[in-house]
Design a protein around this motif. Structure first.
Motif, mmCIF file in Angstrom:
data_model
loop_
_atom_site.group_PDB
_atom_site.id
_atom_site.type_symbol
_atom_site.label_atom_id
_atom_site.label_comp_id
_atom_site.label_asym_id
_atom_site.label_seq_id
_atom_site.Cartn_x
_atom_site.Cartn_y
_atom_site.Cartn_z
ATOM 1 N N ASP A 11 -8.496 6.626 5.806
ATOM 2 C CA ASP A 11 -9.389 6.473 6.958
ATOM 3 C C ASP A 11 -8.694 5.690 8.066
ATOM 4 O OD1 ASP A 11 -11.512 7.757 5.630
ATOM 5 O OD2 ASP A 11 -12.356 5.853 4.905
ATOM 6 N N ILE A 12 -8.012 4.620 7.684
ATOM 7 C CA ILE A 12 -7.327 3.777 8.669
ATOM 8 C C ILE A 12 -6.171 4.535 9.309
ATOM 9 C CG2 ILE A 12 -5.967 1.677 8.949
ATOM 10 C CD1 ILE A 12 -7.798 0.481 6.688
ATOM 11 N N ALA A 13 -5.384 5.243 8.498
ATOM 12 C CA ALA A 13 -4.270 6.032 9.040
ATOM 13 C C ALA A 13 -4.799 7.093 10.007
ATOM 14 C CB ALA A 13 -3.479 6.675 7.904
ATOM 15 N N ASN A 14 -5.900 7.751 9.657
ATOM 16 C CA ASN A 14 -6.490 8.770 10.528
ATOM 17 C C ASN A 14 -7.038 8.165 11.817
ATOM 18 O OD1 ASN A 14 -5.893 10.859 8.764
ATOM 19 N ND2 ASN A 14 -7.856 10.687 7.701
ATOM 20 N N GLY A 25 0.807 -1.220 0.000
ATOM 21 C CA GLY A 25 0.000 0.000 0.000
ATOM 22 C C GLY A 25 0.831 1.257 0.000
ATOM 23 N N HIS A 26 0.192 2.334 0.362
ATOM 24 C CA HIS A 26 0.820 3.649 0.347
ATOM 25 C C HIS A 26 1.603 3.897 1.615
ATOM 26 C CE1 HIS A 26 -1.422 4.658 -3.198
ATOM 27 N NE2 HIS A 26 -2.513 4.215 -2.613
ATOM 28 N N GLY A 27 2.621 4.729 1.524
ATOM 29 C CA GLY A 27 3.396 5.113 2.700
ATOM 30 C C GLY A 27 2.743 6.281 3.408
ATOM 31 N N TYR A 28 2.948 6.374 4.701
ATOM 32 C CA TYR A 28 2.432 7.482 5.492
ATOM 33 C C TYR A 28 3.559 8.039 6.325
ATOM 34 C CZ TYR A 28 -2.080 5.842 4.082
ATOM 35 O OH TYR A 28 -3.143 5.482 3.320
ATOM 36 N N GLY A 29 3.518 9.313 6.608
ATOM 37 C CA GLY A 29 4.472 9.933 7.509
ATOM 38 C C GLY A 29 5.860 10.107 6.917
ATOM 39 N N GLY A 30 6.000 9.941 5.600
ATOM 40 C CA GLY A 30 7.280 10.175 4.952
ATOM 41 C C GLY A 30 8.362 9.211 5.358
ATOM 42 N N GLY A 70 -12.344 -9.089 -5.840
ATOM 43 C CA GLY A 70 -11.910 -7.713 -6.079
ATOM 44 C C GLY A 70 -12.442 -6.705 -5.085
ATOM 45 N N ARG A 71 -13.142 -7.171 -4.063
ATOM 46 C CA ARG A 71 -13.697 -6.265 -3.054
ATOM 47 C C ARG A 71 -12.931 -6.389 -1.742
ATOM 48 N NH1 ARG A 71 -20.075 -7.249 -3.215
ATOM 49 N NH2 ARG A 71 -19.769 -9.010 -4.571
ATOM 50 N N ALA A 72 -12.994 -5.326 -0.951
ATOM 51 C CA ALA A 72 -12.347 -5.319 0.363
ATOM 52 C C ALA A 72 -12.936 -6.416 1.239
ATOM 53 C CB ALA A 72 -12.517 -3.963 1.029
ATOM 54 N N THR A 73 -12.077 -7.057 2.035
ATOM 55 C CA THR A 73 -12.517 -8.145 2.920
ATOM 56 C C THR A 73 -12.917 -7.654 4.304
ATOM 57 O OG1 THR A 73 -10.288 -8.529 3.755
ATOM 58 C CG2 THR A 73 -10.953 -9.766 1.774
ATOM 59 N N GLY A 74 -12.635 -6.378 4.607
ATOM 60 C CA GLY A 74 -12.883 -5.864 5.952
ATOM 61 C C GLY A 74 -11.695 -6.069 6.871
ATOM 62 N N GLU A 75 -10.539 -6.445 6.292
ATOM 63 C CA GLU A 75 -9.315 -6.625 7.063
ATOM 64 C C GLU A 75 -8.205 -5.784 6.459
ATOM 65 O OE1 GLU A 75 -8.219 -10.632 7.967
ATOM 66 O OE2 GLU A 75 -10.297 -11.254 8.249
ATOM 67 N N ALA A 76 -7.245 -5.403 7.296
ATOM 68 C CA ALA A 76 -6.104 -4.610 6.824
ATOM 69 C C ALA A 76 -4.898 -4.894 7.705
ATOM 70 C CB ALA A 76 -6.432 -3.114 6.856
ATOM 71 N N LEU A 90 -0.746 8.639 16.190
ATOM 72 C CA LEU A 90 0.293 7.764 15.655
ATOM 73 C C LEU A 90 0.308 7.878 14.135
ATOM 74 C CD1 LEU A 90 -0.477 4.591 17.789
ATOM 75 C CD2 LEU A 90 1.363 6.255 18.157
ATOM 76 N N ASN A 91 1.466 7.627 13.549
ATOM 77 C CA ASN A 91 1.598 7.713 12.093
ATOM 78 C C ASN A 91 2.043 6.377 11.524
ATOM 79 O OD1 ASN A 91 1.001 10.501 11.697
ATOM 80 N ND2 ASN A 91 2.986 10.966 12.619
ATOM 81 N N PRO A 92 1.085 5.578 11.010
ATOM 82 C CA PRO A 92 1.495 4.334 10.366
ATOM 83 C C PRO A 92 2.320 4.645 9.124
ATOM 84 C CG PRO A 92 -0.879 4.655 10.157
ATOM 85 C CD PRO A 92 -0.352 5.776 10.987
ATOM 86 N N ILE A 93 3.306 3.790 8.848
ATOM 87 C CA ILE A 93 4.109 4.035 7.654
ATOM 88 C C ILE A 93 3.520 3.336 6.438
ATOM 89 C CG2 ILE A 93 6.237 4.579 8.832
ATOM 90 C CD1 ILE A 93 7.210 1.754 8.321
ATOM 91 N N ARG A 94 2.651 2.342 6.674
ATOM 92 C CA ARG A 94 1.970 1.691 5.565
ATOM 93 C C ARG A 94 0.653 1.097 6.010
ATOM 94 N NH1 ARG A 94 5.513 -1.783 1.690
ATOM 95 N NH2 ARG A 94 7.410 -1.194 2.673
ATOM 96 N N VAL A 95 -0.302 1.123 5.092
ATOM 97 C CA VAL A 95 -1.593 0.489 5.313
ATOM 98 C C VAL A 95 -1.881 -0.351 4.078
ATOM 99 C CG1 VAL A 95 -4.071 0.858 5.601
ATOM 100 C CG2 VAL A 95 -2.458 2.404 6.725
ATOM 101 N N HIS A 96 -2.254 -1.611 4.294
ATOM 102 C CA HIS A 96 -2.635 -2.483 3.184
ATOM 103 C C HIS A 96 -4.009 -3.056 3.491
ATOM 104 C CE1 HIS A 96 -2.511 -5.437 0.012
ATOM 105 N NE2 HIS A 96 -2.914 -6.331 0.902
ATOM 106 N N ILE A 97 -4.997 -2.715 2.677
ATOM 107 C CA ILE A 97 -6.344 -3.252 2.828
ATOM 108 C C ILE A 97 -6.411 -4.551 2.039
ATOM 109 C CG2 ILE A 97 -8.788 -2.873 2.341
ATOM 110 C CD1 ILE A 97 -8.232 0.148 2.710
ATOM 111 N N ASP A 98 -6.837 -5.632 2.695
ATOM 112 C CA ASP A 98 -6.940 -6.928 2.032
ATOM 113 C C ASP A 98 -8.090 -6.902 1.033
ATOM 114 O OD1 ASP A 98 -4.886 -7.811 3.623
ATOM 115 O OD2 ASP A 98 -6.166 -8.948 4.983
#
Length: 108
Positions: free
Chosen positions: A61-64, A29-34, A82-88, A69-77
């Motif tokens: 939403d999850i990072a917020n 996923g995307h990086g957060y907090g540089g 092709g749809r989100a599973t409700g886990e990350a 705290l500043n997560p450096i990465r979030v990966h939504i399963d």
């Protein structure tokens, strides 16, 4: 994560998290907090697995949710359909940040 006796000590259990890491679906996923390039693989190695997320939840939403705290990465399963599973999976720089993040357990 080996420093802390494996995933089981922190609620990860045997839910396939390490299998997702091996087959390339984890932490892309995307990086957060540089804190580095999101495509460079593992960073700190301090993860929190989330379940029961709204299917429409985004990585931001999850990072917020974990603020200040500043997560450096979030990966939504994403499921086979092709749809989100409700886990990350959420990665933090330090073990202390991951433990602090787990204090939000059962929060909305």
């Amino acid at each position: 994560f080996d420093d802390y006796g494996g995933y089981n000590n922190y609620g990860y259990g045997n839910d396939g998290f390490d299998d997702r890491m091996r087959d390339g679906r984890g932490m892309g996923g995307h990086g957060y907090g540089g804190a580095g390039d999101a495509s460079s693989g593992f960073h700190g190695g301090h993860f929190v697995h989330m379940r029961g997320l709204p299917f429409r939840a985004t990585e931001n939403d999850i990072a917020n949710f974990f603020s200040p705290l500043n997560p450096i990465r979030v990966h939504i399963d994403i499921g086979a359909d092709g749809r989100a599973t409700g886990e990350a999976d959420v990665e933090f720089v330090t073990h202390e940040d991951a433990v602090a993040a787990m204090s939000k357990d059962k929060n909305n």
